[in-house]
Write a protein that holds these residues in place. Structure first.
Motif, PDB file in Angstrom:
ATOM      1  N   ASP A  10       0.849  -1.187   0.000  1.00 19.01           N
ATOM      2  CA  ASP A  10       0.000   0.000   0.000  1.00 19.01           C
ATOM      3  C   ASP A  10       0.885   1.237   0.000  1.00 19.01           C
ATOM      4  O   ASP A  10       2.073   1.178   0.360  1.00 19.01           O
ATOM      5  N   SER A  11       0.310   2.366  -0.402  1.00 14.22           N
ATOM      6  CA  SER A  11       1.027   3.646  -0.380  1.00 14.22           C
ATOM      7  C   SER A  11       0.054   4.779  -0.129  1.00 14.22           C
ATOM      8  O   SER A  11      -1.110   4.714  -0.538  1.00 14.22           O
ATOM      9  N   HIS A  12       0.538   5.804   0.570  1.00 11.90           N
ATOM     10  CA  HIS A  12      -0.247   7.010   0.815  1.00 11.90           C
ATOM     11  C   HIS A  12       0.689   8.209   0.786  1.00 11.90           C
ATOM     12  O   HIS A  12       1.834   8.123   1.253  1.00 11.90           O
ATOM     13  N   ALA A  13       0.192   9.318   0.266  1.00 17.66           N
ATOM     14  CA  ALA A  13       0.966  10.552   0.254  1.00 17.66           C
ATOM     15  C   ALA A  13       0.854  11.255   1.600  1.00 17.66           C
ATOM     16  O   ALA A  13      -0.161  11.140   2.291  1.00 17.66           O
ATOM     17  N   PHE A  14       1.903  11.978   1.961  1.00 21.59           N
ATOM     18  CA  PHE A  14       1.859  12.777   3.182  1.00 21.59           C
ATOM     19  C   PHE A  14       0.999  14.013   2.957  1.00 21.59           C
ATOM     20  O   PHE A  14       0.936  14.557   1.851  1.00 21.59           O
ATOM     21  N   LEU A 102      10.011   5.076   3.204  1.00 15.93           N
ATOM     22  CA  LEU A 102       9.659   6.476   3.413  1.00 15.93           C
ATOM     23  C   LEU A 102      10.895   7.263   3.832  1.00 15.93           C
ATOM     24  O   LEU A 102      11.819   6.701   4.424  1.00 15.93           O
ATOM     25  N   ALA A 103      10.875   8.549   3.518  1.00 13.04           N
ATOM     26  CA  ALA A 103      12.022   9.402   3.840  1.00 13.04           C
ATOM     27  C   ALA A 103      12.008   9.831   5.306  1.00 13.04           C
ATOM     28  O   ALA A 103      13.052   9.958   5.938  1.00 13.04           O
ATOM     29  N   SER A 135      14.917   3.872   2.802  1.00  9.10           N
ATOM     30  CA  SER A 135      14.743   5.209   2.244  1.00  9.10           C
ATOM     31  C   SER A 135      14.398   5.092   0.758  1.00  9.10           C
ATOM     32  O   SER A 135      14.946   4.240   0.063  1.00  9.10           O
ATOM     33  N   PRO A 136      13.517   5.969   0.257  1.00  4.45           N
ATOM     34  CA  PRO A 136      13.155   5.922  -1.159  1.00  4.45           C
ATOM     35  C   PRO A 136      14.177   6.656  -2.035  1.00  4.45           C
ATOM     36  O   PRO A 136      13.812   7.362  -2.980  1.00  4.45           O
ATOM     37  N   GLU A 137      15.433   6.490  -1.726  1.00  4.96           N
ATOM     38  CA  GLU A 137      16.495   7.207  -2.428  1.00  4.96           C
ATOM     39  C   GLU A 137      16.434   6.953  -3.937  1.00  4.96           C
ATOM     40  O   GLU A 137      16.375   5.811  -4.389  1.00  4.96           O
ATOM     41  N   GLY A 138      16.428   8.041  -4.680  1.00  2.50           N
ATOM     42  CA  GLY A 138      16.428   7.951  -6.134  1.00  2.50           C
ATOM     43  C   GLY A 138      15.072   7.686  -6.755  1.00  2.50           C
ATOM     44  O   GLY A 138      14.961   7.617  -7.986  1.00  2.50           O
ATOM     45  N   ASP A 142       9.776  11.253  -1.846  1.00  2.00           N
ATOM     46  CA  ASP A 142      10.026  11.732  -0.494  1.00  2.00           C
ATOM     47  C   ASP A 142       8.755  12.119   0.263  1.00  2.00           C
ATOM     48  O   ASP A 142       8.767  12.211   1.492  1.00  2.00           O
ATOM     49  N   HIS A 143       7.660  12.352  -0.460  1.00  2.00           N
ATOM     50  CA  HIS A 143       6.412  12.754   0.193  1.00  2.00           C
ATOM     51  C   HIS A 143       5.372  11.635   0.160  1.00  2.00           C
ATOM     52  O   HIS A 143       4.171  11.890   0.254  1.00  2.00           O
TER      53      HIS A 143
END
Length: 205
Positions: A10-14, A102-103, A135-138, A142-143
């Motif tokens: 799952d994913s959600h935006a901040f 997540l960042a 971390s979602p590096e690259g 980030d949000h």
């Protein structure tokens, strides 16, 4: 088959101005996760993993995002439904492993508390719950918070060993009736007698 594996994502935006809740744990952070419910990305992924393991559909099958009853709902309600489904199928949890992407906030300092909380919700030992973070590096995300979950289930040969997993959330007895009615509808059995709720179904928090 005595063993089953389920996977959920799952994913959600901040979003500013909303509380952050991950794994059933309230976290102090300037932004929360946007969603029709409380946006708990980790519990949503775990819920889908459990439902998928017993071929019971997904979280949206039971809790459509357009249904006002689930506006701002506590995601432990969804998890409780999944626990009922695996019980109905005659399985129990062996272990579960999860990864958050997540960042911020940093999950390392919170991992032990998250593990305890998720274990409590699932009624398993904390040693059977894995909580990791990356971390979602690259990825230019980030949000956004993402969660992956994998669960291993085993068949319970003696039905007496299965107790009602709805007892795990003791403070939500009225919501358990809602969950059990949903289960009865999905499985085509006679629904339970409908009780008049004592809460406002337009604003479950």
């Amino acid at each position: 088959m005595n063993i089953r594996i389920g996977y959920g994502w799952d994913s959600h935006a901040f979003k500013p101005g909303v509380p952050l809740k991950i794994g059933g744990l309230a976290i102090d952070h300037p932004e929360g996760l946007a969603g029709h419910s409380d946006g708990d990305v980790l519990l949503h992924a775990i819920t889908d993993a459990l439902l998928g393991a017993v071929s019971a559909g997904d979280i949206g099958s039971f809790f459509p995002p357009g249904d006002p009853r689930w506006k701002n709902a506590d995601s432990s309600i969804f998890l409780n439904l999944a626990l009922e489904e695996i019980q109905n199928a005659g399985y129990r949890i062996v272990n579960i492993d999860t990864t958050l992407v997540l960042a911020a906030p940093k999950i390392g300092p919170l991992a032990a508390d998250l593990r305890e909380r998720v274990a409590d919700l699932l009624d398993v030992e904390p040693s059977n719950v894995g909580i990791k973070a990356k971390s979602p590096e690259g990825l230019n995300l980030d949000h956004v918070a993402q969660a992956h979950a994998v669960v291993l289930l085993e068949k319970v040969e003696n039905p007496e060993e299965l107790r009602s997993m709805s007892d795990v959330i003791e403070s939500q007895k009225q919501l358990e009736d809602v969950v059990k009615d949903l289960v009865s509808q999905v499985h085509g059995v006679e629904p339970r007698r409908v009780l008049k709720p004592v809460f406002d179904t337009e604003d479950i928090t």
